[in-house]
Motif scaffolding. Structure first.
Motif, PDB file in Angstrom:
ATOM      1  N   SER A  67       0.829  -1.215   0.000  1.00  0.00           N
ATOM      2  CA  SER A  67       0.000   0.000   0.000  1.00  0.00           C
ATOM      3  C   SER A  67       0.859   1.260   0.000  1.00  0.00           C
ATOM      4  N   THR A  68       1.919   1.256   0.798  1.00  0.00           N
ATOM      5  CA  THR A  68       2.829   2.410   0.852  1.00  0.00           C
ATOM      6  C   THR A  68       3.487   2.638  -0.495  1.00  0.00           C
ATOM      7  N   PHE A 116       7.626   1.543 -12.289  1.00  0.00           N
ATOM      8  CA  PHE A 116       8.093   1.860 -10.941  1.00  0.00           C
ATOM      9  C   PHE A 116       7.565   0.829  -9.943  1.00  0.00           C
ATOM     10  N   LEU A 117       6.265   0.552  -9.995  1.00  0.00           N
ATOM     11  CA  LEU A 117       5.684  -0.422  -9.065  1.00  0.00           C
ATOM     12  C   LEU A 117       6.347  -1.785  -9.184  1.00  0.00           C
ATOM     13  N   MET A 118       6.524  -2.274 -10.399  1.00  0.00           N
ATOM     14  CA  MET A 118       7.124  -3.602 -10.565  1.00  0.00           C
ATOM     15  C   MET A 118       8.584  -3.626 -10.126  1.00  0.00           C
ATOM     16  N   GLN A 123      11.942  -4.844  -4.130  1.00  0.00           N
ATOM     17  CA  GLN A 123      12.849  -4.289  -3.130  1.00  0.00           C
ATOM     18  C   GLN A 123      12.160  -3.903  -1.825  1.00  0.00           C
ATOM     19  N   SER A 124      10.901  -3.493  -1.912  1.00  0.00           N
ATOM     20  CA  SER A 124      10.274  -2.878  -0.738  1.00  0.00           C
ATOM     21  C   SER A 124       9.088  -3.649  -0.152  1.00  0.00           C
ATOM     22  N   ALA A 149      17.447  -2.289 -11.095  1.00  0.00           N
ATOM     23  CA  ALA A 149      16.194  -1.689 -11.564  1.00  0.00           C
ATOM     24  C   ALA A 149      15.622  -0.752 -10.504  1.00  0.00           C
ATOM     25  N   ALA A 150      15.657  -1.168  -9.247  1.00  0.00           N
ATOM     26  CA  ALA A 150      15.146  -0.317  -8.162  1.00  0.00           C
ATOM     27  C   ALA A 150      16.034   0.899  -7.960  1.00  0.00           C
ATOM     28  N   LEU A 151      17.338   0.700  -8.039  1.00  0.00           N
ATOM     29  CA  LEU A 151      18.281   1.798  -7.842  1.00  0.00           C
ATOM     30  C   LEU A 151      18.067   2.905  -8.875  1.00  0.00           C
ATOM     31  N   LYS A 152      17.694   2.526 -10.084  1.00  0.00           N
ATOM     32  CA  LYS A 152      17.420   3.513 -11.132  1.00  0.00           C
ATOM     33  C   LYS A 152      16.344   4.487 -10.685  1.00  0.00           C
TER      34      LYS A 152
END
Length: 157
Positions: A67-68, A116-118, A123-124, A149-152
């Protein structure tokens, strides 16, 4: 906005309708684009064929983290709505495992929100994955490509 963690399969049409309904109910901004993504369980890994995966989660914590993340996507990309579903439990090859949907005034924001979500989900959102073949199973470690991918997204503000 909606976020579901569930064992049962999901209906993409129902999720799309829910997303569209929420987006059109917004009084600020019009929705001109909806982008969705559905992930399936692959039938292989680096070592060869597998029969499927098993996902574990921490109830309450996993839903809150999802959700966050969705709230962050809505704010960052000015989405009119967004939603995600992630399955847990035993999931066999070629079955649906994850769905994300983003609604926005313009297509690029909807595409960026879904990507972004995927990318950030891995990671989160606390989920632990095992791959199984027959009676044998192996925990799956985080991939460097998922971290990249997340770091981007973390470096692009």
């Amino acid at each position: 906005m909606f976020a579901y963690i569930q064992e049962q399969d999901f209906d993409q049409g129902e999720l799309y309708a829910q997303l569209q309904s929420q987006a059109s109910a917004k009084t600020i901004g019009n929705t001109g684009a909806i982008v969705t993504f559905t992930g399936l369980v692959r039938d292989f890994n680096n070592a060869g064929d597998i029969d499927g995966i098993e996902l574990e989660h921490y109830p309450g914590m996993t839903e809150k983290a999802l959700s966050t993340l969705i709230d962050k996507a809505i704010e960052r990309f000015s989405l009119t709505s967004a939603g995600a579903v992630h399955r847990v439990g035993r999931i066999y090859n070629n079955e649906q495992i994850v769905w994300v949907g983003c609604a926005a005034a313009h297509r690029q924001a909807a595409f960026d929100g879904a990507c972004f979500l995927m990318d950030m989900l891995k990671q989160s959102v606390p989920l632990w994955k095992k791959e199984f073949k027959g009676d044998n199973s192996t925990w799956v470690e985080a991939k460097g490509s998922d971290d990249a991918a997340a770091l981007k997204w973390m470096s692009e503000r």
